[in-house]
Scaffold this motif. Sequence first.
Motif, mmCIF file in Angstrom:
data_model
loop_
_atom_site.group_PDB
_atom_site.id
_atom_site.type_symbol
_atom_site.label_atom_id
_atom_site.label_comp_id
_atom_site.label_asym_id
_atom_site.label_seq_id
_atom_site.Cartn_x
_atom_site.Cartn_y
_atom_site.Cartn_z
ATOM 1 N N PRO A 1 -4.792 -1.034 5.816
ATOM 2 C CA PRO A 1 -4.843 -1.989 4.706
ATOM 3 C C PRO A 1 -4.412 -3.372 5.180
ATOM 4 N N PHE B 1 -7.017 -2.803 -2.537
ATOM 5 C CA PHE B 1 -6.761 -2.996 -1.110
ATOM 6 C C PHE B 1 -8.043 -2.852 -0.297
ATOM 7 N N SER C 1 -5.587 -7.748 0.116
ATOM 8 C CA SER C 1 -5.374 -7.204 -1.226
ATOM 9 C C SER C 1 -5.591 -8.279 -2.274
ATOM 10 N N ARG D 1 -3.553 0.587 -6.031
ATOM 11 C CA ARG D 1 -2.189 1.008 -6.310
ATOM 12 C C ARG D 1 -1.695 0.319 -7.586
ATOM 13 N N TRP E 1 0.834 -1.206 0.000
ATOM 14 C CA TRP E 1 0.000 0.000 0.000
ATOM 15 C C TRP E 1 0.867 1.255 0.000
#
Length: 237
Positions: free
Chosen positions: A195, A188, A198, A235, A172
Amino acid sequence: MKKLVMSLAVAGAIFAAPTVTDAMSMGDRGGDVRELQQTLADEGYNNASNVDGVFGPLTLAAVQRYQLSNGISSPAGNFYGVAGPATQSSLGLADGSSASSSSSTSSTSNTQVAGTSSSSDASAMISTARSLIGSPYVWGGMSPSGFDCSGFINYVFNQHGESLPRTVAQMWSAGTPVSNPQPGDIVFFETRTGPSHSGIYLGNNEFIHSGASTGVTISNLSSNPYWSSAYIGARSF
């Protein structure tokens, strides 16, 4: 696309800092987060008991309240809940000139839409991920005989020559924030504080991940209320 435009939460504040810190988001930890929390508490937007250096849901809500009250952002804004340069400057945590220049940089990096991998690379990676459907969940596992959620992602990326941080929180922090994930990006979730889960985004609101009760499987962000409510952002790498 339900939840995929959800703004990322951030924290970062200082009692009297001379420069702007980087924007911080849900799951960030440390002194900057603690100082942001304390400043928000001093302003009446945060509970004094929530000054622990961990950017969680309570800090997110405090940042959002401050932004709404001061006309910095709203639920329709891209950075609602993000303690970026504008929020920090308004709180007196940085001078205006630094905030202005940093705001431009932050805006550029945080509104990136696509991942860094080409579509062909993402397609190959997704094919590898799909081939592992049914592999069991094993805490700390990083092989087809058993994966935890970050171990699964590490394994898939490693098969295509890419090395990622080992844990969800590290991924993250290391990835580039994207407002609308593309296939091959990592999505996430906050299943615990910060977080903590994922998966690899497939497109069409679907992601593939190693779930504790399912092993490697495909889930849907919009039709599954558990994942849609736990989603905190994406991300690219």
